[in-house]
Design a protein around this motif. Structure first.
Motif, PDB file in Angstrom:
ATOM      1  N   GLN C  60     -11.576   1.787  10.525  1.00 41.23           N
ATOM      2  CA  GLN C  60     -12.272   2.527  11.583  1.00 41.23           C
ATOM      3  C   GLN C  60     -11.386   2.508  12.799  1.00 41.23           C
ATOM      4  N   PRO C  61     -10.579   3.500  13.114  1.00 43.78           N
ATOM      5  CA  PRO C  61     -10.360   4.716  12.339  1.00 43.78           C
ATOM      6  C   PRO C  61      -9.060   4.626  11.531  1.00 43.78           C
ATOM      7  N   GLU C  62      -8.892   5.557  10.635  1.00 46.00           N
ATOM      8  CA  GLU C  62      -7.618   5.730   9.932  1.00 46.00           C
ATOM      9  C   GLU C  62      -6.900   6.910  10.587  1.00 46.00           C
ATOM     10  N   PHE C 250     -17.351   9.608   5.924  1.00 45.43           N
ATOM     11  CA  PHE C 250     -16.474   9.691   7.082  1.00 45.43           C
ATOM     12  C   PHE C 250     -16.564  11.064   7.723  1.00 45.43           C
ATOM     13  N   ASP C 251     -15.999  11.149   8.892  1.00 41.93           N
ATOM     14  CA  ASP C 251     -15.829  12.427   9.562  1.00 41.93           C
ATOM     15  C   ASP C 251     -14.394  12.438  10.064  1.00 41.93           C
ATOM     16  N   ILE C 252     -13.910  13.618  10.378  1.00 43.30           N
ATOM     17  CA  ILE C 252     -12.514  13.742  10.812  1.00 43.30           C
ATOM     18  C   ILE C 252     -12.485  14.479  12.140  1.00 43.30           C
ATOM     19  N   ARG C 262      -3.634  13.018  17.643  1.00 46.76           N
ATOM     20  CA  ARG C 262      -3.705  12.377  16.334  1.00 46.76           C
ATOM     21  C   ARG C 262      -4.961  12.867  15.628  1.00 46.76           C
ATOM     22  N   ARG C 263      -4.865  12.944  14.333  1.00 50.31           N
ATOM     23  CA  ARG C 263      -6.061  13.258  13.561  1.00 50.31           C
ATOM     24  C   ARG C 263      -6.569  11.958  12.961  1.00 50.31           C
ATOM     25  N   ILE C 264      -7.827  11.662  13.262  1.00 53.54           N
ATOM     26  CA  ILE C 264      -8.374  10.395  12.758  1.00 53.54           C
ATOM     27  C   ILE C 264      -9.531  10.645  11.791  1.00 53.54           C
ATOM     28  N   ARG C 265      -9.640   9.708  10.875  1.00 50.28           N
ATOM     29  CA  ARG C 265     -10.797   9.678   9.992  1.00 50.28           C
ATOM     30  C   ARG C 265     -11.598   8.449  10.390  1.00 50.28           C
ATOM     31  N   TYR C 266     -12.858   8.641  10.707  1.00 52.09           N
ATOM     32  CA  TYR C 266     -13.654   7.521  11.198  1.00 52.09           C
ATOM     33  C   TYR C 266     -14.992   7.472  10.467  1.00 52.09           C
ATOM     34  N   TRP C 267     -15.642   6.339  10.593  1.00 55.78           N
ATOM     35  CA  TRP C 267     -16.898   6.127   9.862  1.00 55.78           C
ATOM     36  C   TRP C 267     -17.974   7.078  10.372  1.00 55.78           C
TER      37      TRP C 267
END
Lengths: 146, 347, 338
Positions: C60-62, C250-252, C262-267
């Motif tokens: 959280q986050p990738e 997840f959401d992006i 940055r593009r993040i993937r988060y819970w």
């Protein structure tokens, strides 16, 4: 970090100024027309009324890298919308104390009343706020980084 | 002999049952006991039989006012956003309320989230609710399987241990510093009104922080919220949080980032607390709901202190008195305004 | 078999090669996953840490990629891979339920390069449970307090040391580096066997055949009457989903800031109003009752129909920390009774 920030001592803070359309924005205009000198640190955002400015906006400015914030509206009693600045005054009083409580330096977030005829006062406030923020140095606490 | 809570439970069930049986209310909002010790389940009794599941003890920590706007709406016939509300009286909901919860109902009435006529409030003067985190700390975080409550004691048991705890030692901080234990609006009472408590040091938790330097305060604030997982339990447990779209979900502009970031978390906590300014009754629901033990209540308590000091108002004490930030006086303090303080310096 | 000091020494030696993490208590006595330095032992008190192990695989986050968001620069809007970790990670003190969650999440993330890369670069050293806690129910969902699924090494804690059992090849090769290891004595083997035999029976309630849910009629479960009452209590916070090891939604989002992006993937959480919100403004799970139902149906019905096992490992975190006591064990029972 941009060119001006790189050289110590020459650092010029970035201050976001939310100015109400009817008084303070016109005051800033008058300061310009009347050739009053003030530092180039202010970035002005024109808002309809100081009552329009929410805590969200002030924190968003800091989060995006502002070193200081100034919110300015009409003098009490002079609001174009009759009472917008009265409500704003209560909200800002609470907000300012609250931000201090969580450790934000008191001089980062400033409030003032400047009327459309107070060009000189606007220049004074801009200078004063810039000096105060300069003394604190660049903002760190609520600036998002990645 | 039965304990105070047993007596209250008995009376509560009886009153709720009567209300449901007579059809005076469509539902009664209270608590039922949960499947794990020290956590109560907010419970909507819809039939007279359901009323027998209601329970009262020291673990009723989640503010029931939280559920009222949605629960009342669920009894209204469906309508489109711009349609006017239906004519004629709408079904009522019964609810149990202590001092702070009733004050939150007052705030909800003032903010047009609930209608007083649609509530049947059973008041109970609060003796303070227990902080289960404090209990767990006292018994070295061992697994608790049962808690038995006396009038002034808790007997906490788990595999291989049983300990008696003084109840007041584990009462929540907000309850310990509460001066208004009595409900301010109610239709019926269980037990007596206790009257205001006299507590000159009720803001001591806040004053401790105020006494620190700006740097130390920032350190305190960031370390307090450092473990936040942004689950929004504090927000959702709060009866003041009913915005259809919360600022955390706004995308244009996006006020706070979505993941765990120290700045985003800090801004979330500042804004969440600030949105409660002048409205918070220090019910402690946020702190009780937090899975990470963050003491975000100190933030709202600070706001409460300032509002009281500057404007002399405490939220929810009277339906007639406007909320402090929805009103103003021409001579409100303004020494924080730069142009005013500069004037002062010149003189 | 490794004595306590030997185990610490082994961790110390591995810290050159790995970043070592394990459960550790903070000043509020909350046990969370933290860096362990200098051969520090993980917190081994019974029960699972507050947060789940998914943070190592599904952080959280990738950060998916980075870019420069200033126009008219040479590298404007060209994508860059995020900086990689210097060292692989080794996590000690992992309870078998948590380890099993990694396998379960790996099913939907089978083709996800980020998740799978993290799996390759994280070694899991397990810790067998001697006793279940009052909120544990791993045996209901197909796990075991002494299970090895998802682990590289399983550790049994004995009075005066640890018995380590390799589970995977990479676990085996790490064990060979334990210089002070010796073969377990007969008594120690017996002690391990005792834990194996006793641990499952220490779980507080009898086992439920929760796997039978997959055979039940979907619509009957979907329309079951108890959802309304269940959702009456729910406040739609994300505590359950964020603490849950098997919640993987997840959401992006692209974050841009002062010319960087940055593009993040988060819970994400099915409890939140933005979850499955369509661009039109419609949300098929717009009401609380639908959100609550989705959480449980996903774990207990949709996921098993698609992948086989339940998407729940019985760690009990949601039961332990739900502020309004919504208990998945009761939901299982209710569903089985439909």
């Amino acid at each position: 970090m941009n060119e001006t920030e790189r050289k110590q001592g020459e650092w010029e803070p970035k201050i976001i100024a939310f100015l109400c359309n009817w008084c303070s924005y016109a005051g800033a205009d008058l300061a310009g027309v009347s050739r009053y000198q003030y530092p180039p640190s202010l970035r002005i955002v024109r808002v309809p009324c100081s009552g329009r400015v929410s805590a969200n906006m002030i924190l968003d400015a800091l989060r995006s890298g502002a070193d200081g914030v100034l919110v300015s509206g009409c003098h009490p009693g002079d609001c174009h919308y009759i009472s917008g600045n009265y409500y704003a005054r209560r909200r800002f009083a609470i907000l300012k104390r609250f931000l201090e409580f969580v450790g934000i330096e008191s001089d980062r977030v400033n409030f003032s009343w400047i009327s459309a005829s107070e060009g000189e006062q606007f220049a004074q406030v801009a200078t004063e706020v810039t000096e105060r923020v300069k003394r604190l140095g660049p903002a760190r606490h609520l600036v998002k980084e990645f | 002999m039965s304990t105070m809570n047993e007596k209250i439970t008995e009376e509560l069930r009886q009153k709720a049952r009567q209300l449901l049986e007579s059809g005076r209310v469509a539902a009664f909002l209270g608590y039922a006991s949960g499947s794990v010790p020290m956590v109560m389940r907010p419970f909507v009794a819809r039939t007279p039989e359901d009323a027998d599941r209601l329970e009262w003890n020291s673990f009723c920590v989640l503010n029931l006012a939280n559920y009222l706007p949605a629960l009342l709406k669920s009894f209204e016939p469906p309508r489109r956003p711009n349609e006017p509300p239906p004519q004629g009286p709408l079904p009522k909901v019964g609810v149990v309320a202590t001092g702070c919860w009733s004050r939150n109902m007052v705030v909800q009435i003032q903010e047009n989230q609930v209608e007083r006529e649609r509530l049947v409030i059973i008041g109970i003067s609060s003796r303070g609710m227990v902080d289960r985190k404090k209990v767990q700390a006292l018994i070295a975080h061992r697994d608790v399987t049962a808690v038995k409550e006396g009038d002034n004691t808790l007997v906490v048991a788990g595999p291989g241990f049983e300990e008696e705890i003084n109840r007041w030692d584990v009462v929540r901080d907000n309850c310990k510093s509460c001066v208004h234990p009595d409900p301010v609006i109610f239709d019926d009472m269980i037990g007596e009104l206790k009257g205001e408590r006299d507590l000159p040091d009720r803001f001591s938790q806040v004053e401790e922080i105020e006494a620190l330097s700006a740097q130390e305060r920032w350190k305190w604030f960031t370390s307090e919220i450092q473990s936040c997982i942004r689950c929004y339990a504090c927000r959702n447990a709060c009866p003041l949080c009913y915005c259809p779209t919360c600022f955390v979900d706004d995308s244009r502009p996006q006020w706070v980032g979505k993941s765990i970031d120290s700045v985003d978390t800090a801004i979330f906590h500042i804004l969440r607390a600030y949105h409660c300014a002048g409205r918070c009754t220090d019910c402690g629901s946020c702190e009780s709901a937090c899975p990470m033990g963050i003491r975000m209540r100190i933030l709202t308590k600070k706001l409460q202190k300032d509002v009281l000091q500057l404007y002399g108002i405490e939220a929810g004490m009277s339906v007639q008195e406007p909320l402090p930030l929805t009103t103003y006086k021409k001579d409100d303090p303004q020494d924080f305004i730069l142009t005013e303080s500069l004037k002062g310096e010149k003189k | 078999m490794l004595p306590r000091a030997g185990f610490q020494q082994w961790l110390q030696e591995l810290s050159g090669q790995f970043e070592i993490f394990g459960p550790k208590k903070n000043e509020k006595a909350i046990v969370s996953w933290q860096r362990l330095e200098g051969g520090e032992l993980p917190d081994m008190a019974p029960g699972v840490p507050k947060g789940s192990i998914k943070t190592f695989f599904f952080p959280q986050p990738e950060t998916l990629f980075e870019f420069t968001a200033r126009p008219k620069q040479d590298d404007s809007f060209r994508l860059r891979e995020p900086e990689k970790r210097q060292k692989p990670r080794l996590v000690v003190g992992v309870r078998p339920c948590d380890a099993r969650s990694v396998l379960l999440n790996s099913m939907p993330y089978k083709e996800d390069p980020y998740f799978q890369q993290n799996r390759q670069n994280v070694i899991l050293v397990g810790l067998a449970c001697r006793n279940g806690c009052s909120t544990c129910f791993c045996t209901w969902t197909g796990g075991s307090p002494v299970g090895t699924e998802g682990l590289d090494i399983l550790v049994f804690e004995l009075e005066d040391g640890f018995v380590l059992e390799p589970v995977t090849e990479r676990g085996e090769s790490l064990l060979q580096k334990a210089s002070s290891a010796r073969d377990a004595t007969e008594a120690e083997r017996q002690a391990v066997q005792e834990i194996r035999d006793n641990a499952p029976t220490s779980l507080p309630e009898a086992m439920e055949p929760a796997s039978q849910l997959v055979q039940k009629d979907l619509m009957a479960l979907y329309n079951a009457p108890f959802w309304q009452q269940l959702s009456d209590s729910c406040i739609n916070c994300g505590t359950c989903t964020f603490l849950c090891p098997t919640c993987y939604c997840f959401d992006i989002q692209d974050e841009t800031l002062r010319g960087k992006g940055r593009r993040i993937r988060y819970w994400d959480s099915c409890m939140f109003p933005l979850f499955t919100l369509h661009a039109s403004g419609h949300n098929p799970r717009g009401e609380k009752v639908k959100r609550v139902r989705n959480r449980f149906m996903h774990k207990l019905k949709y996921f098993p129909e698609r992948f086989g096992p339940l998407s729940c490992v019985g760690c009990g975190r949601c039961v332990r920390d739900c502020p309004v006591n919504i208990d998945i064990r009761q939901v299982m029972k209710e569903l089985l009774a439909v």
